[in-house]
Design an enzyme around this catalytic site. Structure first.
Site, PDB file in Angstrom:
ATOM      1  N   ASP A 187       5.480 112.601  22.296  1.00 42.01           N
ATOM      2  CA  ASP A 187       6.176 113.875  22.164  1.00 42.01           C
ATOM      3  C   ASP A 187       5.614 114.684  21.002  1.00 42.01           C
ATOM      4  OD1 ASP A 187       7.970 115.302  23.604  1.00 42.01           O
ATOM      5  OD2 ASP A 187       9.766 114.591  22.573  1.00 42.01           O
ATOM      6  N   ASP A 228      14.489 113.357  27.244  1.00 51.69           N
ATOM      7  CA  ASP A 228      15.347 113.287  26.057  1.00 51.69           C
ATOM      8  C   ASP A 228      16.707 112.679  26.375  1.00 51.69           C
ATOM      9  OD1 ASP A 228      13.327 114.561  24.600  1.00 51.69           O
ATOM     10  OD2 ASP A 228      14.026 116.533  25.227  1.00 51.69           O
TER      11      ASP A 228
END
Length: 482
Positions: free
Chosen positions: A333, A393
């Site tokens: 990420d 997420d």
């Protein structure tokens, strides 16, 4: 010159006067607009869309005096139009465009002698204004600031925490049924037929992360083709996930269990109707996915079902695998958000480009929870901005929450791991939103979610002196007894 979004508020001549807001594009570098209606200048709208105002001779003398004038875009520059309108006494100048509202191209220094507000508006909005409010219309221009915090973040927060908590709890229920089946050979055989779980090992975790990296890079270079592959996969996976989620609820209903024979199997009729409903929901979303006014609701429902089913189906065997998965995806990420801008030619991050659709592609990847921004601003009038949270997420920390729930079941620890990890996830989400508001740019949520959940889970295991069991995981479930 930079373009800013603003609002034109139009007032009809009735009592009380009807009002309606329209999107405008202007440049705050030329003439800044007031932030509220309290300091705004009002003017009667003079519709001169039959002219382009490239010459003062196009307008009869005195017609524009102290009025808000709207003319067509035409071939001459905005600067030329503004100087003519100002010389004829206009209060403000609106330039109607039949094409999309694009930024201004004139230089700031050329506008030093121009004092009247200049804005670009859609021609269709001018037509709508007269149809809705009549021919006698008063208008004003203003640009309310975009609020730093939007209530849509609260909705995103509730959806994310609910999905993670429910997915973890559902995984724990499945684990309890598995452990109970150990004591009964017949029940074990029945359970094995129903079992659809996939267990991640450290090797498959690394392979999974590598596939994610490769897929993201391929999407960056071949987005306009692969986006339709992702849409198709999402439709299929979300329909199956929605079916699995609703079937678990339907199975608890004690009536409506009539069956029909099909392919040497007895199938409940209600499950057939449920399957048709789930497929129809996915098809409706696929057809109307670009209808921003309501399609986001269906996408969020399908997305929540997808995340729930993923969290329940994919099992992490131990805390070691969780640490490897969450750690690698955190690096993934951060790299694709913060590091890739130094690599790409246009200086944009690969993650942001793919999420937004490279090169202005109108098709967006259906891999996010979307909630329209609720606070009123020029952005909500000009388009429909959304607060976004990626499925990753939710799913990635959710797998850890699910493991904590299963470990609670295995060790009968009164849900302390599950509750602590869920609360840590909620705290991580709050931190994400705080940093988002302070930095005013998109954030890799895993940067805050991963440390919060991993550290909290480790502290709970250390506090209960079960770190060895927690780290090794599933090998300790053999001694479980009902």
């Amino acid at each position: 010159v930079t373009a800013d979004e603003g609002i034109l508020r139009a007032f009809g001549s009735g009592e009380p006067p009807a009002t309606k807001d329209y999107c405008i594009i202007y440049s705050s570098n030329w003439i800044p607009l007031p932030k509220s209606l309290d300091n705004a200048t009002f003017g009667t709208l003079e519709n001169l869309t039959s002219t382009v105002l490239c010459s003062s001779s196009e307008v009869p003398p005195g017609l524009m005096k102290d009025k808000a004038v709207v003319v067509m875009r035409g071939n001459c520059t905005f600067l030329e139009k503004a100087r003519i309108a100002q010389s004829l006494g206009a209060k403000m100048l609106l330039i109607a465009s039949k094409t999309r509202l694009s930024p201004f191209s004139d230089n700031k220094t050329d506008f030093e002698d121009v004092t009247l507000p200049v804005a670009l508006i859609r021609y269709n909005d001018i037509v709508d204004m007269q149809l809705t409010l009549g021919n006698e219309v008063n208008v004003t221009l203003y640009s309310p600031p975009v609020p730093e915090f939007d209530c849509s973040m609260v909705v995103i927060f509730l959806i994310a925490v609910f999905t993670v908590a429910l997915g973890g709890y559902w995984s724990g229920v499945a684990e309890l049924e598995n452990l109970k089946a150990i004591a009964s050979p017949e029940e074990r055989e029945t359970r094995q037929k129903k079992e659809e779980n996939v267990t991640f090992t450290p090797v498959t975790v690394i392979l999974f992360v590598v596939i994610c990296c490769v897929m993201l890079v391929l999407l960056y270079f071949f987005y306009k083709w692969l986006v339709y592959v992702i849409i198709s996969v999402f439709c299929l996976a979300s329909a199956m996930s929605l079916y699995n989620c609703l079937a678990a609820l339907v199975g608890e209903i004690p009536f409506g269990q009539c069956r029909i024979a099909c392919c040497n199997k007895n199938i409940e009729v209600r499950l057939i109707f449920l399957a048709v409903f789930c497929v129809a929901a996915a098809v409706v979303w696929a057809v109307f996915r670009n209808e921003d006014r309501w399609a986001w609701i269906l996408q969020d429902i399908l997305g929540v079902a997808f995340c729930l089913n993923f969290i329940k189906t994919l099992k992490m065997p131990n805390f070691k695998s969780c640490v490897i998965l969450l750690g690698l995806l955190l690096l993934y990420d951060v790299f694709f958000v913060f590091i890739t801008p130094f690599i790409t030619k246009n200086g944009a991050s690969i993650m942001v480009e793919v999420a937004a659709g490279p090169f202005g592609n109108s098709e967006k990847l259906p891999v996010v929870i979307r909630v329209p921004r609720l606070e009123y601003s020029a952005a909500t009038v000009c388009d429909m901005p959304f607060s976004l949270l990626g499925f990753g997420d939710i799913i990635v920390p959710g797998l850890l929450v699910a493991y904590c729930r299963r470990f609670d079941v295995q060790t009968r620890s009164s849900s302390v791991y599950y509750i602590s990890c869920t609360i840590a996830y909620a705290v991580g989400m709050v931190l994400t939103f705080i940093v988002l508001a302070l930095m005013k740019m998109g954030q890799p949520a895993l940067l805050y979610l991963v440390p919060c959940t991993l550290i909290t889970s480790s502290l709970v295991a250390w506090r209960h002196k079960e770190m060895k069991k927690f780290w090794k995981g599933s090998s300790y479930q053999v001694g479980w007894r009902p």
